[in-house]
Write an enzyme that holds these catalytic residues in place. Structure first.
Site, PDB file in Angstrom:
ATOM      1  N   HIS A  74       0.803  -1.232   0.000  1.00 28.07           N
ATOM      2  CA  HIS A  74       0.000   0.000   0.000  1.00 28.07           C
ATOM      3  C   HIS A  74       0.838   1.285   0.000  1.00 28.07           C
ATOM      4  O   HIS A  74       0.491   2.260   0.676  1.00 28.07           O
ATOM      5  CB  HIS A  74      -0.934  -0.002   1.200  1.00 28.07           C
ATOM      6  CG  HIS A  74      -2.114  -0.920   1.070  1.00 28.07           C
ATOM      7  ND1 HIS A  74      -2.625  -1.331  -0.144  1.00 28.07           N
ATOM      8  CD2 HIS A  74      -2.889  -1.525   2.023  1.00 28.07           C
ATOM      9  CE1 HIS A  74      -3.667  -2.131   0.061  1.00 28.07           C
ATOM     10  NE2 HIS A  74      -3.843  -2.269   1.360  1.00 28.07           N
ATOM     11  N   HIS A  91      -9.678   2.756   0.614  1.00 32.72           N
ATOM     12  CA  HIS A  91      -9.643   1.579   1.501  1.00 32.72           C
ATOM     13  C   HIS A  91     -10.762   1.621   2.544  1.00 32.72           C
ATOM     14  O   HIS A  91     -10.544   1.317   3.718  1.00 32.72           O
ATOM     15  CB  HIS A  91      -8.285   1.500   2.195  1.00 32.72           C
ATOM     16  CG  HIS A  91      -7.846   0.110   2.542  1.00 32.72           C
ATOM     17  ND1 HIS A  91      -8.582  -0.714   3.352  1.00 32.72           N
ATOM     18  CD2 HIS A  91      -6.748  -0.603   2.189  1.00 32.72           C
ATOM     19  CE1 HIS A  91      -7.942  -1.869   3.511  1.00 32.72           C
ATOM     20  NE2 HIS A  91      -6.831  -1.826   2.788  1.00 32.72           N
ATOM     21  N   GLU A 101     -11.586  -3.042  -2.904  1.00 34.55           N
ATOM     22  CA  GLU A 101     -10.592  -2.055  -3.318  1.00 34.55           C
ATOM     23  C   GLU A 101     -10.301  -2.204  -4.814  1.00 34.55           C
ATOM     24  O   GLU A 101      -9.471  -3.021  -5.212  1.00 34.55           O
ATOM     25  CB  GLU A 101      -9.310  -2.247  -2.505  1.00 34.55           C
ATOM     26  CG  GLU A 101      -9.518  -2.222  -1.008  1.00 34.55           C
ATOM     27  CD  GLU A 101      -8.397  -2.933  -0.265  1.00 34.55           C
ATOM     28  OE1 GLU A 101      -7.210  -2.608  -0.520  1.00 34.55           O
ATOM     29  OE2 GLU A 101      -8.705  -3.842   0.547  1.00 34.55           O
TER      30      GLU A 101
END
Length: 351
Positions: free
Chosen positions: A110, A181, A317
């Site tokens: 991420h 997210h 996502e």
């Protein structure tokens, strides 16, 4: 209704704003300069109150609490430079090799340690119910090449859709895959997600290796518990996965020859039959990670007492492929100078 801005908290001596969008139906969305994140999505509950549909906190302090920092669940944040994992934190572009910050075992996750979700973005109103966040990511940040400028524009519509448009430009070829997210619980956190149903229009998911990263293979969902092409009660599906879903589903390609120009298409729908609430997801992206929150800490809760934790909320996502810079045949994982990154995802609610 007009957009409003209030103080969310302070970080490094600077004020961080919270922006509230509300439509005529009583749907209310709150967005923070910190992480360009969604902190709240509330809808009328039919009893004169409001049901909260996502995880998050009512003040900036919640994102710096000991339990949150230890668990790192990325509640509602904008993820970047690259969503999900890059294997061993390494990739090559044009024969030049790069090494990224490693923050998930041996892998990069991420965007790294001080990624987009942990930065304070600049914000500006661009319409009565729309706000644009912008961020500059310098060359070398978290190991990525190129000076990168990105934005995300949120818009709340009168038909209860939260639209998100991601954009970016760079002066050097760099991986880029952005997503939001948010974790959803359509019951309003009165129960776990087991009573929800899920439909995901994908015939395959990307096959992960032993470190949970796709390396090029795909798995057909037909005949498996991962087949959610028909609405399936999550309680039934979760029985087959000891740690729940963490599957990156690959959608059918857009019908046009230029994926970036294709309109968002509906790829998933989640329902909570007991309340009648629904969430449809439309996107221009080639896939999405469906995660059911097995590893979310039970110590986390909103200030009003909404209990978060294991199976208390799910994520969907939408993004470019995880480990995309290292996958053969994947051409949209790297943004190059002169190109414009573009992605749109829409959360369409019924309540």
């Amino acid at each position: 209704m007009p957009r409003t801005t209030t103080k969310f908290g302070e970080l490094d001596g600077k004020s961080v704003a919270l922006h509230t969008l509300e439509n005529a139906n009583g749907m209310r969305v709150k967005l923070s300069d910190y992480g360009a994140g969604i902190t709240s999505i509330g809808v009328p509950d039919g009893k004169g109150g409001r049901a909260e549909l996502i995880t998050g906190f009512d003040s900036l302090d919640g994102y710096f609490g000991e339990a949150y920092r230890a668990n790192a669940p990325y509640f509602g944040g904008t993820i970047g430079r690259y969503a999900s994992r890059i294997k061993d934190g390494k990739f090559s572009i044009g024969g030049e090799s790069y090494t990224l910050a490693v923050n998930d075992g041996s892998n990069h996750l991420h965007g790294g340690i001080q990624a987009f979700d942990k930065r304070v973005w600049q914000s500006e109103g661009v319409g009565e119910n729309s706000i644009k966040f912008t961020l500059h990511s310098p060359d070398g940040e978290e190991g990525y090449p190129g000076n990168l400028d990105v934005s995300i524009t949120y818009r709340l519509t009168e038909d209860n859709a939260l639209e998100m448009h991601f954009a970016g430009t760079t002066d050097k070829a760099t991986p880029l895959s952005m997503t939001n997210h948010a974790y959803f619980n359509l019951s309003g956190f009165t129960e776990t997600i087991h009573g929800h149903t899920a439909r995901i229009d994908a015939a395959e998911f990307l096959t992960p290796d032993e470190t949970n990263i796709p390396v090029g293979e795909r798995t057909a969902v037909a005949g498996t518990a991962a087949d959610l092409r028909k609405a399936t009660k999550l309680a039934d599906a979760l029985e087959h996965f000891p740690t729940g879903f963490e599957h990156f589903y690959a959608f059918a390609p857009p019908t046009t020859s230029a994926p970036a120009a294709a309109p968002p298409r509906e790829v998933a729908e989640f329902t909570h039959p007991a309340s009648g609430r629904k969430l449809a997801v439309l996107t221009t992206e080639p896939g999405a990670l469906f995660y059911t929150g097995y590893f979310t800490s039970d110590e986390l809760k909103r200030e009003n007492g909404d209990q978060f934790g294991r199976y208390r909320a799910f994520c969907f996502e939408s993004s470019r492929y995880p480990n995309g810079p290292n996958l053969p045949g994947v051409t949209d994982a790297v943004l190059r100078p002169g190109e414009s990154y573009s992605a749109t995802t829409i959360y369409q609610f019924t309540f």
